[in-house]
Motif scaffolding. Structure first.
Motif, PDB file in Angstrom:
ATOM      1  N   GLN A   1      34.016  16.530 -81.536  1.00  0.00           N
ATOM      2  CA  GLN A   1      35.063  17.550 -81.641  1.00  0.00           C
ATOM      3  C   GLN A   1      36.437  16.874 -81.594  1.00  0.00           C
ATOM      4  N   PRO A   2      37.478  17.588 -82.020  1.00  0.00           N
ATOM      5  CA  PRO A   2      38.811  16.967 -82.045  1.00  0.00           C
ATOM      6  C   PRO A   2      39.289  16.517 -80.664  1.00  0.00           C
ATOM      7  N   ASN A   3      40.053  15.438 -80.651  1.00  0.00           N
ATOM      8  CA  ASN A   3      40.672  15.013 -79.392  1.00  0.00           C
ATOM      9  C   ASN A   3      41.969  15.800 -79.180  1.00  0.00           C
ATOM     10  N   ILE A   4      42.601  15.602 -78.023  1.00  0.00           N
ATOM     11  CA  ILE A   4      43.817  16.384 -77.726  1.00  0.00           C
ATOM     12  C   ILE A   4      45.007  15.979 -78.597  1.00  0.00           C
ATOM     13  N   GLY A   5      44.963  14.760 -79.153  1.00  0.00           N
ATOM     14  CA  GLY A   5      46.057  14.301 -80.006  1.00  0.00           C
ATOM     15  C   GLY A   5      47.090  13.506 -79.226  1.00  0.00           C
TER      16      GLY A   5
ATOM     17  N   ILE B   1      37.808  18.373 -67.873  1.00  0.00           N
ATOM     18  CA  ILE B   1      36.610  19.104 -68.300  1.00  0.00           C
ATOM     19  C   ILE B   1      36.506  18.924 -69.809  1.00  0.00           C
ATOM     20  N   GLY B   2      35.501  18.182 -70.270  1.00  0.00           N
ATOM     21  CA  GLY B   2      35.326  17.926 -71.709  1.00  0.00           C
ATOM     22  C   GLY B   2      35.798  16.533 -72.078  1.00  0.00           C
ATOM     23  N   THR B   3      34.848  15.566 -72.062  1.00  0.00           N
ATOM     24  CA  THR B   3      35.208  14.160 -72.269  1.00  0.00           C
ATOM     25  C   THR B   3      35.093  13.736 -73.730  1.00  0.00           C
TER      26      THR B   3
ATOM     27  N   GLY C   1      35.830  10.040 -74.965  1.00  0.00           N
ATOM     28  CA  GLY C   1      36.671   9.389 -73.967  1.00  0.00           C
ATOM     29  C   GLY C   1      38.125   9.154 -74.347  1.00  0.00           C
ATOM     30  N   TYR C   2      38.564   9.745 -75.456  1.00  0.00           N
ATOM     31  CA  TYR C   2      39.954   9.539 -75.913  1.00  0.00           C
ATOM     32  C   TYR C   2      40.957   9.981 -74.832  1.00  0.00           C
ATOM     33  N   SER C   3      40.909  11.260 -74.452  1.00  0.00           N
ATOM     34  CA  SER C   3      41.878  11.731 -73.450  1.00  0.00           C
ATOM     35  C   SER C   3      41.641  11.056 -72.098  1.00  0.00           C
ATOM     36  N   SER C   4      40.382  10.759 -71.779  1.00  0.00           N
ATOM     37  CA  SER C   4      40.087  10.112 -70.490  1.00  0.00           C
ATOM     38  C   SER C   4      40.759   8.737 -70.409  1.00  0.00           C
TER      39      SER C   4
ATOM     40  N   ILE D   1      34.140  15.385 -66.798  1.00  0.00           N
ATOM     41  CA  ILE D   1      32.828  16.033 -66.893  1.00  0.00           C
ATOM     42  C   ILE D   1      32.475  16.293 -68.355  1.00  0.00           C
ATOM     43  N   GLU D   2      31.305  15.816 -68.760  1.00  0.00           N
ATOM     44  CA  GLU D   2      30.827  16.021 -70.133  1.00  0.00           C
ATOM     45  C   GLU D   2      29.385  16.518 -70.089  1.00  0.00           C
ATOM     46  N   ILE D   3      29.128  17.635 -70.753  1.00  0.00           N
ATOM     47  CA  ILE D   3      27.789  18.242 -70.708  1.00  0.00           C
ATOM     48  C   ILE D   3      26.797  17.553 -71.633  1.00  0.00           C
ATOM     49  N   ASP D   4      27.278  16.947 -72.715  1.00  0.00           N
ATOM     50  CA  ASP D   4      26.394  16.436 -73.770  1.00  0.00           C
ATOM     51  C   ASP D   4      25.963  14.998 -73.469  1.00  0.00           C
TER      52      ASP D   4
ATOM     53  N   GLN E   1      27.120  16.649 -66.635  1.00  0.00           N
ATOM     54  CA  GLN E   1      26.535  17.946 -66.245  1.00  0.00           C
ATOM     55  C   GLN E   1      27.379  19.059 -66.841  1.00  0.00           C
ATOM     56  N   ASP E   2      26.915  20.276 -66.662  1.00  0.00           N
ATOM     57  CA  ASP E   2      27.692  21.445 -67.071  1.00  0.00           C
ATOM     58  C   ASP E   2      28.825  21.650 -66.056  1.00  0.00           C
ATOM     59  N   ALA E   3      30.055  21.638 -66.549  1.00  0.00           N
ATOM     60  CA  ALA E   3      31.204  21.793 -65.650  1.00  0.00           C
ATOM     61  C   ALA E   3      31.137  23.112 -64.889  1.00  0.00           C
ATOM     62  N   ALA E   4      30.492  24.107 -65.484  1.00  0.00           N
ATOM     63  CA  ALA E   4      30.421  25.429 -64.837  1.00  0.00           C
ATOM     64  C   ALA E   4      29.752  25.339 -63.466  1.00  0.00           C
TER      65      ALA E   4
ATOM     66  N   LEU F   1      41.791  20.872 -69.144  1.00  0.00           N
ATOM     67  CA  LEU F   1      40.711  21.749 -69.575  1.00  0.00           C
ATOM     68  C   LEU F   1      40.637  21.704 -71.095  1.00  0.00           C
ATOM     69  N   ASP F   2      39.549  21.106 -71.614  1.00  0.00           N
ATOM     70  CA  ASP F   2      39.436  20.910 -73.072  1.00  0.00           C
ATOM     71  C   ASP F   2      37.957  20.908 -73.464  1.00  0.00           C
ATOM     72  N   ALA F   3      37.305  22.063 -73.255  1.00  0.00           N
ATOM     73  CA  ALA F   3      35.857  22.133 -73.515  1.00  0.00           C
ATOM     74  C   ALA F   3      35.537  23.411 -74.280  1.00  0.00           C
ATOM     75  N   ASN F   4      34.299  23.837 -74.161  1.00  0.00           N
ATOM     76  CA  ASN F   4      33.810  25.066 -74.765  1.00  0.00           C
ATOM     77  C   ASN F   4      34.730  26.252 -74.382  1.00  0.00           C
ATOM     78  N   LYS F   5      35.129  27.059 -75.336  1.00  0.00           N
ATOM     79  CA  LYS F   5      36.179  28.056 -75.058  1.00  0.00           C
ATOM     80  C   LYS F   5      35.795  29.140 -74.047  1.00  0.00           C
TER      81      LYS F   5
HETATM   82  C1  LIG Z   1      37.276  19.065 -77.627  1.00  0.00           C
HETATM   83  S1  LIG Z   1      36.055  18.024 -76.952  1.00  0.00           S
HETATM   84  C2  LIG Z   1      36.940  17.106 -75.734  1.00  0.00           C
HETATM   85  C3  LIG Z   1      37.910  16.130 -76.301  1.00  0.00           C
HETATM   86  C4  LIG Z   1      38.526  15.216 -75.283  1.00  0.00           C
HETATM   87  N1  LIG Z   1      39.147  15.939 -74.187  1.00  0.00           N
HETATM   88  C5  LIG Z   1      39.563  14.339 -75.935  1.00  0.00           C
HETATM   89  O1  LIG Z   1      40.715  14.772 -76.084  1.00  0.00           O
HETATM   90  O2  LIG Z   1      39.210  13.208 -76.308  1.00  0.00           O
HETATM   91  C6  LIG Z   1      35.143  19.142 -75.936  1.00  0.00           C
HETATM   92  C7  LIG Z   1      34.004  18.520 -75.157  1.00  0.00           C
HETATM   93  O3  LIG Z   1      33.621  19.418 -74.125  1.00  0.00           O
HETATM   94  C8  LIG Z   1      32.243  19.291 -73.921  1.00  0.00           C
HETATM   95  N2  LIG Z   1      31.774  20.482 -73.233  1.00  0.00           N
HETATM   96  C9  LIG Z   1      31.533  21.715 -73.750  1.00  0.00           C
HETATM   97  N3  LIG Z   1      31.090  22.550 -72.808  1.00  0.00           N
HETATM   98  C10 LIG Z   1      31.055  21.848 -71.643  1.00  0.00           C
HETATM   99  C11 LIG Z   1      30.666  22.174 -70.311  1.00  0.00           C
HETATM  100  N4  LIG Z   1      30.211  23.386 -69.999  1.00  0.00           N
HETATM  101  N5  LIG Z   1      30.776  21.210 -69.372  1.00  0.00           N
HETATM  102  C12 LIG Z   1      31.227  19.964 -69.693  1.00  0.00           C
HETATM  103  N6  LIG Z   1      31.574  19.608 -70.942  1.00  0.00           N
HETATM  104  C13 LIG Z   1      31.506  20.531 -71.905  1.00  0.00           C
HETATM  105  C14 LIG Z   1      31.693  19.133 -75.342  1.00  0.00           C
HETATM  106  O4  LIG Z   1      30.402  18.573 -75.336  1.00  0.00           O
HETATM  107  C15 LIG Z   1      32.757  18.251 -76.001  1.00  0.00           C
HETATM  108  O5  LIG Z   1      32.407  16.910 -75.950  1.00  0.00           O
END
Ligand SMILES: C[S@@+](CC[C@H](N)C(=O)[O-])C[C@H]1O[C@@H](n2cnc3c(N)ncnc32)[C@H](O)[C@@H]1O
Length: 211
Positions: A38-42, A64-66, A69-72, A89-92, A117-120, A135-139
């Motif tokens: 998915q897109p990085n934050i830019g 939340i959402g790695t 690893g770009y933003s990390s 935290i990255e779920i995938d 794990q699931d951030a939830a 916060l940059d994960a599943n909407k």
């Molecule tokens: C937009 S990408 C993150 C981009 C990253 N922050 C960057 O800028 O490089 C969203 C990520 O959130 C992860 N994600 C989605 N739902 C999640 C959850 N419930 N817990 C943890 N990670 C989750 C996705 O697998 C995906 O890799």
């Protein structure tokens, strides 16, 4: 005078840079035709993070959402200035070997902890006192954990939420609606002061002013 958004971006990007060579490679990866990321934050949002990390003198940061690893890695680099640490935290699980390798190549393995794990569920077990949360994960997750993230933030800390202009940008309802609800909720939350910046796909900044 007419605002030329693309020209402005080009001008701004000319001042910004990549504080670690690994980030240059990751940017190429994100811009490639690879489909499973998915897109990085830019770049501009990454540098906004730098300012927020310095303003909060961040020692404890949560992401939340790695993805890969770009933003990390941006955060890890900027945290060298404050002596802080990042938990991301990255779920995938498919991303974990790549994230681990990228963080190691960036020389940041001692300052970034990755939780697969699931951030939830993870957020319920984290101790409070974070200086900054990205916060940059599943909407729909934004709505699910929003309340808990505010609890985890110290007073004076900041939540940086990405993609929050999906609604006016005309994104699909399933993406736009949670973002619109997220903005509505943070602006109603008496513990927060907020603004939205038109950086990338929109960044909502929320500073916690009371418990
Ligand atoms: C937009 S990408 C993150 C981009 C990253 N922050 C960057 O800028 O490089 C969203 C990520 O959130 C992860 N994600 C989605 N739902 C999640 C959850 N419930 N817990 C943890 N990670 C989750 C996705 O697998 C995906 O890799």
């Amino acid at each position: 005078m007419k605002i030329d958004y693309l020209k402005n971006c080009e001008y701004i990007d000319g001042f910004l840079g990549y504080p670690n060579d690994v980030l240059v490679e990751l940017e190429k990866e994100h811009k490639s035709d690879r489909v499973n990321i998915q897109p990085n934050i830019g770049l501009q949002a990454a540098h906004l993070l730098k300012i927020m990390l310095l303003l909060t003198n961040a020692k404890r940061v949560l992401e939340i959402g790695t993805c890969i690893g770009y933003s990390s890695i941006f955060i890890g680099e900027f945290l060298k200035m404050t002596g802080g640490k990042l938990t991301t935290i990255e779920i995938d699980k498919r991303f974990i070997p790549e994230i681990t390798a990228n963080i190691k190549a960036a020389g940041l393995k001692d300052s970034i902890e990755v939780i697969n794990q699931d951030a939830a569920t993870v957020v319920d077990n984290l101790p409070p006192g974070y200086d900054l949360i990205l916060l940059d994960a599943n909407k729909p997750l934004y709505l699910k954990i929003r309340e808990r993230l505010v609890d985890l933030l110290r007073v004076g800390g900041v939540i940086v939420a990405d993609d929050t202009l999906f609604k006016p940008m005309g994104a699909k309802e399933r993406l736009a609606d949670p973002m619109d609800k997220y903005n509505t909720l943070v602006f109603k939350d008496k513990r927060l002061q907020n603004t939205i910046l038109p950086i990338g796909d929109g960044i909502t900044l929320s500073i916690k002013t009371s418990e």
